[in-house]
Design a protein around this motif. Structure first.
Motif, mmCIF file in Angstrom:
data_model
loop_
_atom_site.group_PDB
_atom_site.id
_atom_site.type_symbol
_atom_site.label_atom_id
_atom_site.label_comp_id
_atom_site.label_asym_id
_atom_site.label_seq_id
_atom_site.Cartn_x
_atom_site.Cartn_y
_atom_site.Cartn_z
ATOM 1 N N THR A 87 -1.202 15.413 -2.870
ATOM 2 C CA THR A 87 -0.187 14.830 -3.748
ATOM 3 C C THR A 87 0.677 15.935 -4.341
ATOM 4 O O THR A 87 0.231 17.072 -4.507
ATOM 5 N N LEU A 146 1.185 9.565 -11.837
ATOM 6 C CA LEU A 146 0.458 8.487 -11.157
ATOM 7 C C LEU A 146 -0.852 8.943 -10.535
ATOM 8 O O LEU A 146 -1.666 8.112 -10.134
ATOM 9 N N LEU A 197 0.732 -1.524 -6.058
ATOM 10 C CA LEU A 197 0.118 -0.285 -5.594
ATOM 11 C C LEU A 197 -1.234 -0.057 -6.267
ATOM 12 O O LEU A 197 -2.185 0.421 -5.641
ATOM 13 N N GLN A 198 -1.318 -0.409 -7.544
ATOM 14 C CA GLN A 198 -2.556 -0.180 -8.290
ATOM 15 C C GLN A 198 -3.700 -1.072 -7.805
ATOM 16 O O GLN A 198 -4.866 -0.801 -8.098
ATOM 17 N N PRO A 217 -3.263 3.772 -2.379
ATOM 18 C CA PRO A 217 -1.822 3.662 -2.598
ATOM 19 C C PRO A 217 -1.086 4.973 -2.363
ATOM 20 O O PRO A 217 -1.558 6.049 -2.747
ATOM 21 N N ARG A 218 0.078 4.883 -1.719
ATOM 22 C CA ARG A 218 0.845 6.065 -1.342
ATOM 23 C C ARG A 218 2.333 5.860 -1.641
ATOM 24 O O ARG A 218 2.877 4.776 -1.420
ATOM 25 N N LEU A 267 4.653 -0.815 -8.617
ATOM 26 C CA LEU A 267 3.482 -0.219 -9.259
ATOM 27 C C LEU A 267 2.330 -1.199 -9.488
ATOM 28 O O LEU A 267 1.169 -0.859 -9.196
ATOM 29 N N ASP A 326 0.800 -1.226 0.000
ATOM 30 C CA ASP A 326 0.000 0.000 0.000
ATOM 31 C C ASP A 326 0.831 1.273 0.000
ATOM 32 O O ASP A 326 0.396 2.300 -0.525
ATOM 33 N N ILE A 346 -2.780 7.114 -7.226
ATOM 34 C CA ILE A 346 -1.605 6.984 -6.366
ATOM 35 C C ILE A 346 -1.092 8.373 -5.998
ATOM 36 O O ILE A 346 -0.785 9.180 -6.880
#
Length: 248
Positions: free
Chosen positions: A235, A171, A126-127, A132-133, A123, A83, A176
């Protein structure tokens, strides 16, 4: 109460005191953590240092020994998902231009390539995360020319800030978030060969509005917030945790 329970983070540079403080806090909030170190042995030492109540939620890995894909798979096998990526590797060594050779330069710049390829390898996982961070953790020399003889450190960290914002743009459409935490000098995490003493210490202290240098315990709260599900609309941000030494 921030939502961190059952989330999994990978953190590079997690074997130092700053990293340990972050890891302990994340595990206490219910997260699982993989410590990425230069060697598995070094990372395993950091896991042991967490103590009995915390180390059950941590594992060690090394992309240099195992490769990126193998590390990611080992985390999936152990914890079931990824994550959060926390890129925190990078040396503290400050050298003048005369003292800097190509090896010193390449060691400083390596933090940018390692951060990039860690995110790239993570990646696909995360997706699949619901929140996701990516968090790039570095010292603050990347802006304002730094605070010491640190041209190559400034170049590397400036690259990390640029990478943070470029990845945030790329992203973001995938959900993300990518942010940075920039710290000032942390007295408890500096390697023995680079402890700030005498005039350097006093000069940096005089330029710090809050009147003290940082401690490892000053960092985890900023990382905790950015790692949480609640930080979904943050972000491309650069959060300064440096007592005001260098301001955006």
């Amino acid at each position: 109460m921030l939502t961190l329970h059952n989330r999994t983070a990978l953190i590079s540079g997690g074997a130092g005191n700053n990293g340990i403080a972050i890891i302990k806090n994340l595990i206490r909030q219910g997260m699982n953590v993989c410590i990425l170190s230069t060697s598995v042995a070094q990372g395993s030492g950091a896991v042991e240092a967490l103590g009995e109540g915390l180390k059950a939620h941590a594992m060690a890995a090394s992309v240099r020994e195992q490769g990126y894909d193998a590390v990611m798979q080992s985390v999936i096998d152990r914890f079931g998902g990824i994550d959060v990526i926390i890129n925190g590797s990078g040396g503290h060594r400050h050298t003048t231009i005369e003292e800097t050779d190509e090896r010193e330069f390449e060691m400083a710049i390596r933090m940018v390539s390692e951060a990039f390829f860690t995110v790239k390898a993570a990646l696909p996982y995360l997706q699949k995360s619901s929140a996701p961070r990516v968090i790039n953790l570095m010292t603050c020399e990347g802006r304002g020319g730094g605070y010491d003889e640190a041209s190559i450190q400034a170049a590397a960290r400036g690259g990390m800030v640029a990478l943070t914002q470029a990845l945030a743009r790329e992203l973001g459409p995938r959900g993300i978030t990518v942010n940075a935490v920039c710290t000032g000098p942390i007295e408890g995490d500096l390697p023995q060969f680079d402890v700030m003493l005498g005039q350097k210490h006093d000069l940096v202290l005089s330029r710090t509005p809050l009147g003290r240098l940082g401690e490892p315990e000053d960092i985890p709260a900023a990382v905790e917030f950015l790692a949480s599900e609640e930080a979904s609309f943050v972000t491309g941000a650069v959060i300064d945790v440096n007592g005001g030494l260098i301001m955006s």
